[in-house]
Scaffold this motif. Structure first.
Motif, mmCIF file in Angstrom:
data_model
loop_
_atom_site.group_PDB
_atom_site.id
_atom_site.type_symbol
_atom_site.label_atom_id
_atom_site.label_comp_id
_atom_site.label_asym_id
_atom_site.label_seq_id
_atom_site.Cartn_x
_atom_site.Cartn_y
_atom_site.Cartn_z
ATOM 1 N N TYR A 29 0.915 -1.181 -0.109
ATOM 2 C CA TYR A 29 0.026 0.038 0.049
ATOM 3 C C TYR A 29 0.894 1.245 0.032
ATOM 4 O O TYR A 29 0.761 2.203 -0.589
ATOM 5 C CB TYR A 29 -0.992 0.064 1.175
ATOM 6 C CG TYR A 29 -1.771 1.541 1.396
ATOM 7 C CD1 TYR A 29 -1.227 2.191 2.411
ATOM 8 C CD2 TYR A 29 -2.743 1.639 0.571
ATOM 9 C CE1 TYR A 29 -1.695 3.495 2.444
ATOM 10 C CE2 TYR A 29 -3.439 2.908 0.792
ATOM 11 C CZ TYR A 29 -2.863 3.813 1.691
ATOM 12 O OH TYR A 29 -3.621 4.996 1.836
ATOM 13 N N SER A 30 2.012 1.238 0.681
ATOM 14 C CA SER A 30 2.901 2.573 0.727
ATOM 15 C C SER A 30 4.130 1.923 1.207
ATOM 16 O O SER A 30 4.690 0.804 1.764
ATOM 17 C CB SER A 30 2.338 3.331 1.943
ATOM 18 O OG SER A 30 2.588 2.833 3.304
ATOM 19 N N LYS A 50 0.715 3.684 -3.273
ATOM 20 C CA LYS A 50 0.864 2.936 -4.259
ATOM 21 C C LYS A 50 0.113 3.686 -5.376
ATOM 22 O O LYS A 50 -0.774 4.385 -5.241
ATOM 23 C CB LYS A 50 0.031 1.706 -4.293
ATOM 24 C CG LYS A 50 -1.370 1.771 -3.819
ATOM 25 C CD LYS A 50 -2.063 0.474 -3.756
ATOM 26 C CE LYS A 50 -3.689 0.646 -3.701
ATOM 27 N NZ LYS A 50 -4.185 -0.708 -3.394
ATOM 28 N N GLU A 66 4.483 0.000 -8.798
ATOM 29 C CA GLU A 66 3.520 -0.915 -7.983
ATOM 30 C C GLU A 66 3.642 -2.371 -8.537
ATOM 31 O O GLU A 66 3.400 -3.225 -8.006
ATOM 32 C CB GLU A 66 2.301 -0.291 -8.284
ATOM 33 C CG GLU A 66 1.380 -0.896 -7.261
ATOM 34 C CD GLU A 66 -0.255 -0.262 -7.944
ATOM 35 O OE1 GLU A 66 -0.058 0.919 -7.821
ATOM 36 O OE2 GLU A 66 -1.261 -0.790 -7.420
ATOM 37 N N TRP A 92 1.277 -3.014 4.063
ATOM 38 C CA TRP A 92 0.835 -3.927 3.153
ATOM 39 C C TRP A 92 -0.880 -3.162 2.977
ATOM 40 O O TRP A 92 -1.560 -3.373 1.998
ATOM 41 C CB TRP A 92 0.396 -5.166 3.560
ATOM 42 C CG TRP A 92 1.807 -6.031 3.556
ATOM 43 C CD1 TRP A 92 2.800 -5.676 2.884
ATOM 44 C CD2 TRP A 92 2.228 -6.802 4.570
ATOM 45 N NE1 TRP A 92 3.962 -6.429 3.130
ATOM 46 C CE2 TRP A 92 3.807 -7.110 4.454
ATOM 47 C CE3 TRP A 92 1.547 -7.452 5.619
ATOM 48 C CZ2 TRP A 92 4.378 -8.206 4.969
ATOM 49 C CZ3 TRP A 92 2.260 -8.495 6.246
ATOM 50 C CH2 TRP A 92 3.709 -8.827 5.967
ATOM 51 N N ASP A 93 -1.402 -2.603 3.968
ATOM 52 C CA ASP A 93 -2.852 -2.293 4.175
ATOM 53 C C ASP A 93 -2.766 -0.832 4.639
ATOM 54 O O ASP A 93 -1.821 -0.549 5.535
ATOM 55 C CB ASP A 93 -3.805 -3.000 4.666
ATOM 56 C CG ASP A 93 -3.803 -4.460 4.453
ATOM 57 O OD1 ASP A 93 -3.249 -5.318 5.177
ATOM 58 O OD2 ASP A 93 -3.937 -4.860 3.352
ATOM 59 N N GLN A 94 -3.643 -0.077 4.203
ATOM 60 C CA GLN A 94 -3.716 1.360 4.775
ATOM 61 C C GLN A 94 -4.114 1.143 6.255
ATOM 62 O O GLN A 94 -5.106 0.539 6.745
ATOM 63 C CB GLN A 94 -5.010 1.962 4.286
ATOM 64 C CG GLN A 94 -4.945 3.495 4.766
ATOM 65 C CD GLN A 94 -5.892 4.366 4.147
ATOM 66 O OE1 GLN A 94 -6.671 3.810 3.463
ATOM 67 N NE2 GLN A 94 -6.100 5.502 4.249
#
Lengths: 110, 112
Positions: A29-30, A50, A66, A92-94
């Protein structure tokens, strides 16, 4: 799954350029970049989300691919003050936890 | 004024002892963290709190217990210290999870 940074260490002369890569085996994600000087705390450089954006911070910029799940940190016309250990942190996730790579030690010599 | 401050800066103690590290931030951030950095410089998250609520709890031995009395403070208590606990512990804060984190100066813990 810790991201993998390369190279592990790099030595530069003042004014030279360097690229540090950060690769993940999992969709990101970032990507966050930090620099830590010896005996000090990590200091934030930039965050890339991303979408493949590129960001800049003085003569230090970064990109996020990405497709390859990879981010690269570009240091141009390096200065002595750039010496330190550079860490990428991946999310991996917000709102998820930040997992740091093993670090890249950068030494800039006069 | 220091944005994120930790005390003590150095801590040398014997195996089996119990110790605490304190952290305070004056940035008005909602999220605080504890990270452990080992001798190989590997920086690993231990805990994260958001507005005094535990939101990230990594696989850390339960000898480690964080406490957040209010959103500006996050303390770390360690029971029955072991040699392997020797490391630098960093406190950090951010506006929210996933944003720029500000780190304290670290606490170097040495267990002998």
């Amino acid at each position: 799954q810790q991201p993998v940074q390369s190279p592990q260490a790099v030595i530069l002369r003042e004014g030279e350029d360097a690229v540090i890569n950060c690769s993940s085996s999992k969709a990101l994600y970032s990507v966050h970049w930090y620099r830590q000087k010896h005996g000090e705390a990590p200091v934030f450089l930039m965050i890339l989300l991303k979408g493949g954006e590129q960001k800049g911070h003085e003569k230090i910029s970064a990109s996020f691919n990405e497709k390859k799940q990879q981010s690269s940190l570009y240091l141009t016309a390096s200065q002595l003050s750039y010496s330190g250990t550079y860490f990428c942190g991946t999310e991996w996730d917000q709102g998820g936890k930040l997992i740091f790579g093993q670090g890249t030690e950068l030494s800039v010599k006069p | 004024d220091t944005a994120v401050s930790q005390t003590p800066k150095y801590l040398v103690t014997q195996m089996g002892n119990d110790k605490s590290i304190k952290c305070e931030q004056n940035l008005g951030h909602d999220t605080m963290y504890w990270y452990k950095q080992d001798s190989k410089k590997f920086l690993k998250i231990m805990f994260s709190y958001n507005n005094k609520e535990l939101i990230i709890n990594e696989t850390v031995p339960n000898r480690f217990s964080p406490k957040s009395p209010d959103k500006a403070h996050l303390n770390l208590h360690i029971n029955s210290l072991e040699l392997g606990d020797s490391a630098v512990y960093f406190c950090a804060s951010s506006v929210r999870v996933g944003t720029e984190a500000f780190f304290g100066q670290g606490t170097r813990l040495t267990v002998v």
